[in-house]
Design an enzyme around this catalytic site. Sequence first.
Site: not given
Ligand code: PLP
Length: 401
Positions: A65, A118, A191, A216
């Site tokens: 961890r 998101y 992001d 992703k």
């Molecule tokens: N940021 C974006 C732009 C996303 O599309 C997503 C998920 O689809 C996330 C963050 C969150 O990612 P996670 O599902 O790995 O927690």
Amino acid sequence: MSLSRSELDQLMPSTRAVHAGKGVDAAEARPTAAPIHVATAFSYPDARMLDDVFEDNSRGYVYSRYGNPTVRSLEQAIAVVEQCDEAIAFASGMAAIHAAITGVAGPGAKILASQDLYGATHALLRTHFASINMETHFVDMLDLDAVRDAATAIQPAIVLAESISNPLIRVTDIAAVAEIAHGAGARLIIDNTFASPVIIRPAALGADLVVHSTTKFIAGHGDTTGGVIATSSRFAGPIREQAKLFGAVTGPFDAFLAIRGLKTLDLRVRQQSRNARKIATTLTQDSRIERVNYPGLGSAVPDPLFLCEDRGALLSFEIAGAGREEIFAFMDALKLCIPATTLGDVFSLVLYPAMSSHRSLTPEQRHAIGIRDNLVRMSVGIEDPRDILADVNQALATATG
Ligand code: PLP
């Protein structure tokens, strides 16, 4: 200290079974791929050495961890590709977004965020952070005057946006927003999940923290969940300390999959983006499509924000006159493209934002930010674009009669 072969041979069978096989010296092996270190804890020849590692007087690992060699390999690789000092890996993209926010601000701080984020990020800000007295003011991040006015009015500690937004594929002018954020004394969190570092590198444009859902494009094969923050040493230290306590760290196998994905990231994203532009351009000429969202569509002007001519693998489009039923019919008719709640994989994916990524928003909230009920998001894969287009075409034919 470890047991020698002759010492092991004198022990009882059950004890031997537990302790045998630990004599392999990892230093003898020079693997060409990152090994998966599954150990929960790491041992040292003597207690003083362990104490030194605990105290940060010497490098090493104590407990997974706190840090794990496979995870550290991923962190080093991400820091290199995003061109930041350091990176810290998390169990998911959401854990990384949460950690980025708590890493630079606390209760009482204000957040200025893009209105089209998101859905889960939107919900995290509206529910969890609001409940600990961190209020978010949502703004259209493309309206720089509105961003400047809001920053002056609320004096945020954090400005948060996506480099390419989900699901409207709107592109943030990161350098301009960074200037406004820094002028107001705020940290800029970007992001970069939708773009990937192949398309946009936010740190080079002034972002203080760059977040990814490695689930992703970075991992890229739809078989792992993870997140990461890439940032300067100044922010990385406190974030790493918090991560040890909050514990939303990634596991070694997920880290390994992300490392493996990263090796082909550039090849994949370039091909996916070439395909996406082709599909977006074709759909603009289709009378069944009301609107196509893809960066720089139809424009021959290079944009210095983008590191590639093609501008990412994500597009979204509105099917003319469609509602929920027609969108469901479209998704059900697809044979090659997979309707699923994710993006960035080697195969093409479609998603209905109103049903999945932005389900947590009320219809009014969705409509206010421009997410209409006929909007479909598409993450284009590495398949031949002719096959992808043929599939979309036949599904459109079914859905629109
Ligand atoms: N940021 C974006 C732009 C996303 O599309 C997503 C998920 O689809 C996330 C963050 C969150 O990612 P996670 O599902 O790995 O927690």
